[in-house]
Design a protein around this motif. Structure first.
Motif, PDB file in Angstrom:
ATOM      1  N   PRO A  14       0.809  -1.229   0.000  1.00  0.00           N
ATOM      2  CA  PRO A  14       0.000   0.000   0.000  1.00  0.00           C
ATOM      3  C   PRO A  14       0.839   1.274   0.000  1.00  0.00           C
ATOM      4  O   PRO A  14       0.534   2.218  -0.732  1.00  0.00           O
ATOM      5  CB  PRO A  14      -0.827  -0.123   1.285  1.00  0.00           C
ATOM      6  CG  PRO A  14      -0.905  -1.586   1.562  1.00  0.00           C
ATOM      7  CD  PRO A  14       0.413  -2.128   1.094  1.00  0.00           C
ATOM      8  N   LEU A  15       1.902   1.301   0.770  1.00  0.00           N
ATOM      9  CA  LEU A  15       2.776   2.470   0.794  1.00  0.00           C
ATOM     10  C   LEU A  15       3.469   2.656  -0.552  1.00  0.00           C
ATOM     11  O   LEU A  15       3.556   3.778  -1.073  1.00  0.00           O
ATOM     12  CB  LEU A  15       3.811   2.341   1.906  1.00  0.00           C
ATOM     13  CG  LEU A  15       4.829   3.475   2.010  1.00  0.00           C
ATOM     14  CD1 LEU A  15       4.123   4.791   2.322  1.00  0.00           C
ATOM     15  CD2 LEU A  15       5.859   3.148   3.075  1.00  0.00           C
ATOM     16  N   SER A  16       3.964   1.584  -1.132  1.00  0.00           N
ATOM     17  CA  SER A  16       4.606   1.666  -2.440  1.00  0.00           C
ATOM     18  C   SER A  16       3.634   2.167  -3.500  1.00  0.00           C
ATOM     19  O   SER A  16       3.996   2.993  -4.346  1.00  0.00           O
ATOM     20  CB  SER A  16       5.160   0.301  -2.849  1.00  0.00           C
ATOM     21  OG  SER A  16       6.168  -0.117  -1.966  1.00  0.00           O
ATOM     22  N   ALA A  17       2.407   1.671  -3.466  1.00  0.00           N
ATOM     23  CA  ALA A  17       1.397   2.112  -4.433  1.00  0.00           C
ATOM     24  C   ALA A  17       1.089   3.593  -4.266  1.00  0.00           C
ATOM     25  O   ALA A  17       0.908   4.321  -5.250  1.00  0.00           O
ATOM     26  CB  ALA A  17       0.131   1.280  -4.282  1.00  0.00           C
ATOM     27  N   ALA A  18       1.057   4.061  -3.032  1.00  0.00           N
ATOM     28  CA  ALA A  18       0.806   5.484  -2.786  1.00  0.00           C
ATOM     29  C   ALA A  18       1.944   6.345  -3.329  1.00  0.00           C
ATOM     30  O   ALA A  18       1.705   7.405  -3.920  1.00  0.00           O
ATOM     31  CB  ALA A  18       0.612   5.733  -1.294  1.00  0.00           C
ATOM     32  N   VAL A  19       3.182   5.885  -3.169  1.00  0.00           N
ATOM     33  CA  VAL A  19       4.324   6.646  -3.691  1.00  0.00           C
ATOM     34  C   VAL A  19       4.309   6.653  -5.216  1.00  0.00           C
ATOM     35  O   VAL A  19       4.555   7.685  -5.846  1.00  0.00           O
ATOM     36  CB  VAL A  19       5.654   6.070  -3.146  1.00  0.00           C
ATOM     37  CG1 VAL A  19       6.842   6.706  -3.834  1.00  0.00           C
ATOM     38  CG2 VAL A  19       5.729   6.267  -1.649  1.00  0.00           C
TER      39      VAL A  19
END
Length: 191
Positions: A14-19
């Motif tokens: 989820p964090l990678s997708a947000a970045v």
């Protein structure tokens, strides 16, 4: 909760997708303000590298020993993870291009995202997730800072900014994807 949700959370998806989404929105704002013109493969390579680097953190889990002793087959999951990193990086650039000016052709985006994902996987297998960013970043720096080289060696070394249909660039990216994915899938990230 199923294994896929747990896997995604443990790999910080989820964090990678947000970045990746933030990078895509930033590029869209910057490219949309720029005048329309010829392909900008350098900017495309920079954006794809940023997208791949955002996902590199997920190539290793929270506990390497637990990953190695798990009763599941990791090789297919690791290979799928690398391929999804490349697909997500390329999809973000293609989404920006769909609503704005074209920075590079679809084949260049696919080639570069695949090669960069393979480089990240190779970095994770050789040096662990802590330093997996080094190979994609180093190759991008080489491509952007070294004067253009001639011949086949130049097309191989500068594969990130070669035009579509350059056989040496395509073969280089494919080799990086296959070698990186295979090594990472078989061995996992180095501790």
């Amino acid at each position: 909760m199923n294994w896929l949700v747990l896997y995604a959370r443990s790999r910080q998806v989820p964090l990678s997708a947000a970045v990746v989404a933030a990078v895509a929105l930033s590029v869209w704002a910057l490219v949309d303000a720029a005048p329309a013109g010829a392909e900008d493969r350098g900017t495309t390579a920079l954006v794809l590298t940023a997208n791949v680097l955002a996902a590199v953190v997920g190539l290793g889990g929270q506990d390497a020993v637990l990953d190695r002793t798990a009763a599941i087959r990791w090789a297919p999951r690791r290979a799928a993870h690398v391929l999804l990193i490349g697909a997500a990086a390329g999809a973000a650039v293609l989404a920006v291009q769909a609503v704005g000016p074209e920075m590079a052709s679809v084949s260049v985006v696919v080639r570069d995202s695949a090669g960069l994902a393979g480089l990240a996987a190779l970095g994770a297998a050789c040096w662990g997730t802590t330093y997996a960013w080094a190979l994609p970043t180093g190759w991008l720096a080489f491509t952007m800072l070294v004067p253009p080289l001639g011949g086949v060696q130049g097309r191989v070394g500068m594969w990130l900014i070669q035009p579509a249909g350059t056989t040496a660039a395509t073969v280089t990216a494919a080799a990086l994807l296959v070698v990186g994915t295979t090594l990472y899938a078989a061995a996992g990230p180095r501790r």
